[in-house]
Design a protein around this motif. Sequence first.
Motif, PDB file in Angstrom:
ATOM      1  N   MET A   1      10.018   4.973   5.430  1.00  0.00           N
ATOM      2  CA  MET A   1       9.726   3.556   5.245  1.00  0.00           C
ATOM      3  C   MET A   1       8.842   3.149   6.411  1.00  0.00           C
ATOM      4  SD  MET A   1      10.361   0.997   3.196  1.00  0.00           S
ATOM      5  CE  MET A   1      11.973   1.079   2.436  1.00  0.00           C
ATOM      6  N   TYR A   2       7.710   2.553   6.097  1.00  0.00           N
ATOM      7  CA  TYR A   2       6.765   2.120   7.115  1.00  0.00           C
ATOM      8  C   TYR A   2       6.860   0.608   7.286  1.00  0.00           C
ATOM      9  CZ  TYR A   2       4.607   6.709   7.356  1.00  0.00           C
ATOM     10  OH  TYR A   2       4.372   8.039   7.571  1.00  0.00           O
ATOM     11  N   TYR A   3       6.982   0.210   8.544  1.00  0.00           N
ATOM     12  CA  TYR A   3       7.150  -1.197   8.869  1.00  0.00           C
ATOM     13  C   TYR A   3       5.985  -1.699   9.712  1.00  0.00           C
ATOM     14  CZ  TYR A   3      12.019  -0.419   7.531  1.00  0.00           C
ATOM     15  OH  TYR A   3      13.169  -0.100   6.842  1.00  0.00           O
TER      16      TYR A   3
ATOM     17  N   GLN B   1       7.529   1.825   1.300  1.00  0.00           N
ATOM     18  CA  GLN B   1       7.938   3.222   1.241  1.00  0.00           C
ATOM     19  C   GLN B   1       6.739   4.137   1.003  1.00  0.00           C
ATOM     20  OE1 GLN B   1      11.106   4.587   1.670  1.00  0.00           O
ATOM     21  NE2 GLN B   1      10.067   6.583   1.553  1.00  0.00           N
ATOM     22  N   VAL B   2       6.696   5.207   1.773  1.00  0.00           N
ATOM     23  CA  VAL B   2       5.701   6.260   1.582  1.00  0.00           C
ATOM     24  C   VAL B   2       6.444   7.559   1.308  1.00  0.00           C
ATOM     25  CG1 VAL B   2       3.936   7.666   2.721  1.00  0.00           C
ATOM     26  CG2 VAL B   2       3.960   5.178   3.034  1.00  0.00           C
ATOM     27  N   THR B   3       6.095   8.198   0.218  1.00  0.00           N
ATOM     28  CA  THR B   3       6.723   9.453  -0.160  1.00  0.00           C
ATOM     29  C   THR B   3       5.639  10.494  -0.384  1.00  0.00           C
ATOM     30  OG1 THR B   3       8.553   8.289  -1.211  1.00  0.00           O
ATOM     31  CG2 THR B   3       8.260  10.618  -1.767  1.00  0.00           C
ATOM     32  N   VAL B   4       5.747  11.607   0.327  1.00  0.00           N
ATOM     33  CA  VAL B   4       4.766  12.679   0.212  1.00  0.00           C
ATOM     34  C   VAL B   4       5.469  13.918  -0.313  1.00  0.00           C
ATOM     35  CG1 VAL B   4       2.999  14.017   1.399  1.00  0.00           C
ATOM     36  CG2 VAL B   4       3.563  11.708   2.203  1.00  0.00           C
ATOM     37  N   SER B   5       4.977  14.426  -1.420  1.00  0.00           N
ATOM     38  CA  SER B   5       5.593  15.602  -2.034  1.00  0.00           C
ATOM     39  C   SER B   5       4.756  16.845  -1.754  1.00  0.00           C
ATOM     40  CB  SER B   5       5.745  15.379  -3.533  1.00  0.00           C
ATOM     41  OG  SER B   5       4.493  15.112  -4.117  1.00  0.00           O
ATOM     42  N   GLU B   6       5.408  18.011  -1.897  1.00  0.00           N
ATOM     43  CA  GLU B   6       4.724  19.283  -1.639  1.00  0.00           C
ATOM     44  C   GLU B   6       3.600  19.497  -2.630  1.00  0.00           C
ATOM     45  OE1 GLU B   6       5.178  21.358   0.747  1.00  0.00           O
ATOM     46  OE2 GLU B   6       7.162  20.967   1.592  1.00  0.00           O
TER      47      GLU B   6
ATOM     48  N   LEU C   1      -3.415   0.587   8.098  1.00  0.00           N
ATOM     49  CA  LEU C   1      -3.123   1.935   8.576  1.00  0.00           C
ATOM     50  C   LEU C   1      -3.645   2.914   7.530  1.00  0.00           C
ATOM     51  CD1 LEU C   1      -1.764   3.632  10.828  1.00  0.00           C
ATOM     52  CD2 LEU C   1       0.250   3.754   9.338  1.00  0.00           C
ATOM     53  N   GLN C   2      -4.752   3.567   7.860  1.00  0.00           N
ATOM     54  CA  GLN C   2      -5.304   4.595   7.006  1.00  0.00           C
ATOM     55  C   GLN C   2      -4.626   5.913   7.340  1.00  0.00           C
ATOM     56  OE1 GLN C   2      -7.657   4.471   4.462  1.00  0.00           O
ATOM     57  NE2 GLN C   2      -7.171   6.634   4.152  1.00  0.00           N
ATOM     58  N   MET C   3      -4.002   6.508   6.357  1.00  0.00           N
ATOM     59  CA  MET C   3      -3.257   7.753   6.582  1.00  0.00           C
ATOM     60  C   MET C   3      -3.885   8.871   5.758  1.00  0.00           C
ATOM     61  SD  MET C   3       0.659   6.334   6.617  1.00  0.00           S
ATOM     62  CE  MET C   3       0.670   5.929   4.876  1.00  0.00           C
ATOM     63  N   ASP C   4      -4.384   9.866   6.432  1.00  0.00           N
ATOM     64  CA  ASP C   4      -5.018  11.011   5.783  1.00  0.00           C
ATOM     65  C   ASP C   4      -4.222  12.278   6.065  1.00  0.00           C
ATOM     66  OD1 ASP C   4      -8.131   9.565   6.818  1.00  0.00           O
ATOM     67  OD2 ASP C   4      -7.207   9.447   4.840  1.00  0.00           O
ATOM     68  N   SER C   5      -4.485  13.299   5.274  1.00  0.00           N
ATOM     69  CA  SER C   5      -3.806  14.590   5.438  1.00  0.00           C
ATOM     70  C   SER C   5      -2.291  14.408   5.519  1.00  0.00           C
ATOM     71  CB  SER C   5      -4.309  15.300   6.705  1.00  0.00           C
ATOM     72  OG  SER C   5      -5.694  15.507   6.651  1.00  0.00           O
ATOM     73  N   LEU C   6      -1.761  13.629   4.618  1.00  0.00           N
ATOM     74  CA  LEU C   6      -0.330  13.344   4.633  1.00  0.00           C
ATOM     75  C   LEU C   6       0.479  14.596   4.321  1.00  0.00           C
ATOM     76  CD1 LEU C   6      -0.449   9.888   2.895  1.00  0.00           C
ATOM     77  CD2 LEU C   6       0.588  10.333   5.117  1.00  0.00           C
ATOM     78  N   GLN C   7       1.628  14.671   4.971  1.00  0.00           N
ATOM     79  CA  GLN C   7       2.535  15.796   4.802  1.00  0.00           C
ATOM     80  C   GLN C   7       3.927  15.283   4.435  1.00  0.00           C
ATOM     81  OE1 GLN C   7       1.428  18.969   4.857  1.00  0.00           O
ATOM     82  NE2 GLN C   7      -0.599  18.009   5.155  1.00  0.00           N
ATOM     83  N   PRO C   8       4.768  16.125   3.861  1.00  0.00           N
ATOM     84  CA  PRO C   8       6.124  15.661   3.501  1.00  0.00           C
ATOM     85  C   PRO C   8       6.879  15.026   4.672  1.00  0.00           C
ATOM     86  CG  PRO C   8       5.671  17.747   2.436  1.00  0.00           C
ATOM     87  CD  PRO C   8       4.498  17.471   3.334  1.00  0.00           C
ATOM     88  N   ASP C   9       6.643  15.496   5.888  1.00  0.00           N
ATOM     89  CA  ASP C   9       7.312  14.905   7.051  1.00  0.00           C
ATOM     90  C   ASP C   9       6.899  13.466   7.306  1.00  0.00           C
ATOM     91  OD1 ASP C   9       7.576  17.848   9.235  1.00  0.00           O
ATOM     92  OD2 ASP C   9       8.783  17.137   7.549  1.00  0.00           O
ATOM     93  N   ASP C  10       5.817  13.027   6.676  1.00  0.00           N
ATOM     94  CA  ASP C  10       5.376  11.635   6.830  1.00  0.00           C
ATOM     95  C   ASP C  10       6.126  10.691   5.903  1.00  0.00           C
ATOM     96  OD1 ASP C  10       2.082  12.986   7.120  1.00  0.00           O
ATOM     97  OD2 ASP C  10       3.299  12.163   8.752  1.00  0.00           O
ATOM     98  N   SER C  11       6.934  11.231   5.024  1.00  0.00           N
ATOM     99  CA  SER C  11       7.717  10.399   4.115  1.00  0.00           C
ATOM    100  C   SER C  11       8.680   9.537   4.913  1.00  0.00           C
ATOM    101  CB  SER C  11       8.507  11.276   3.132  1.00  0.00           C
ATOM    102  OG  SER C  11       7.645  12.030   2.319  1.00  0.00           O
TER     103      SER C  11
ATOM    104  N   GLY D   1       0.773  -1.229   0.000  1.00  0.00           N
ATOM    105  CA  GLY D   1       0.000   0.000   0.000  1.00  0.00           C
ATOM    106  C   GLY D   1       0.801   1.273   0.000  1.00  0.00           C
ATOM    107  N   GLY D   2       2.110   1.183   0.103  1.00  0.00           N
ATOM    108  CA  GLY D   2       2.919   2.400   0.052  1.00  0.00           C
ATOM    109  C   GLY D   2       2.921   2.991  -1.342  1.00  0.00           C
ATOM    110  N   GLY D   3       3.499   4.175  -1.444  1.00  0.00           N
ATOM    111  CA  GLY D   3       3.570   4.830  -2.739  1.00  0.00           C
ATOM    112  C   GLY D   3       3.857   6.300  -2.586  1.00  0.00           C
ATOM    113  N   SER D   4       3.626   7.034  -3.663  1.00  0.00           N
ATOM    114  CA  SER D   4       3.861   8.474  -3.677  1.00  0.00           C
ATOM    115  C   SER D   4       2.535   9.205  -3.750  1.00  0.00           C
ATOM    116  CB  SER D   4       4.724   8.841  -4.885  1.00  0.00           C
ATOM    117  OG  SER D   4       5.989   8.237  -4.805  1.00  0.00           O
ATOM    118  N   VAL D   5       2.455  10.282  -2.997  1.00  0.00           N
ATOM    119  CA  VAL D   5       1.216  11.056  -2.949  1.00  0.00           C
ATOM    120  C   VAL D   5       1.573  12.513  -2.687  1.00  0.00           C
ATOM    121  CG1 VAL D   5       0.884  10.687  -0.466  1.00  0.00           C
ATOM    122  CG2 VAL D   5      -1.117  11.096  -1.936  1.00  0.00           C
TER     123      VAL D   5
END
Length: 124
Positions: free
Chosen positions: A93-95, A119-124, A81-91, A8-12
Motif C-alpha cells: 500500500m502506497y501512501y 494499492q500496488v500489486t506486482v505479479s511474477e 511517483l513514476q515507478m518503473d521496472s516494478l518487482q513483486p517486492d514493490d507490492s 494510480g495504483g493497480g496490478s501490473v
Amino acid sequence: QVQLVESGGGSVQAGGSLRLACVSSKYYGRTNCMGWFRRSQGKEREEVATIYTPFGRTFYGDSAKGRFTISQDNADNTVYLQMDSLQPDDSAMYYCAAGGSVGGTCPKAVFEFWGQGTQVTVSE
C-alpha cells in the motif's frame, strides 16, 4: 487540515510501470515536504521518495533509487511517483504524505498528514 488524495495504483506484471498521483490541499508552511511511503504485510513502513517542494529537492530510499521518480506539478498541487521496472517486492500500500520542512530538509518525522493509500500489486 491537509487533504491528500492518491490515485494510480493497480496490478501490473514484473518489469512494468505505474504512475501514482497525489493531489493535496495547500496549508502554508506544512506542505512543503511531500512524500511517498509504502507498507507491505508484515513489514515496517518504508520511505520511498520525498521532495522539498520549494526547490524540487528529492530524496529516494534505497529500494527506489534508479527505478522510481518523484516529481511535482505546483499548478495542480500534485505530486507524482513514476515507478518503473516494478518487482513483486514493490507490492504494497502506497501512501502520500505531507509535512513542514525543517531547515529545508524533509526527515521522516515531519510528515504529519497522510492519504488513505493506493494499492500496488506486482505479479511474477
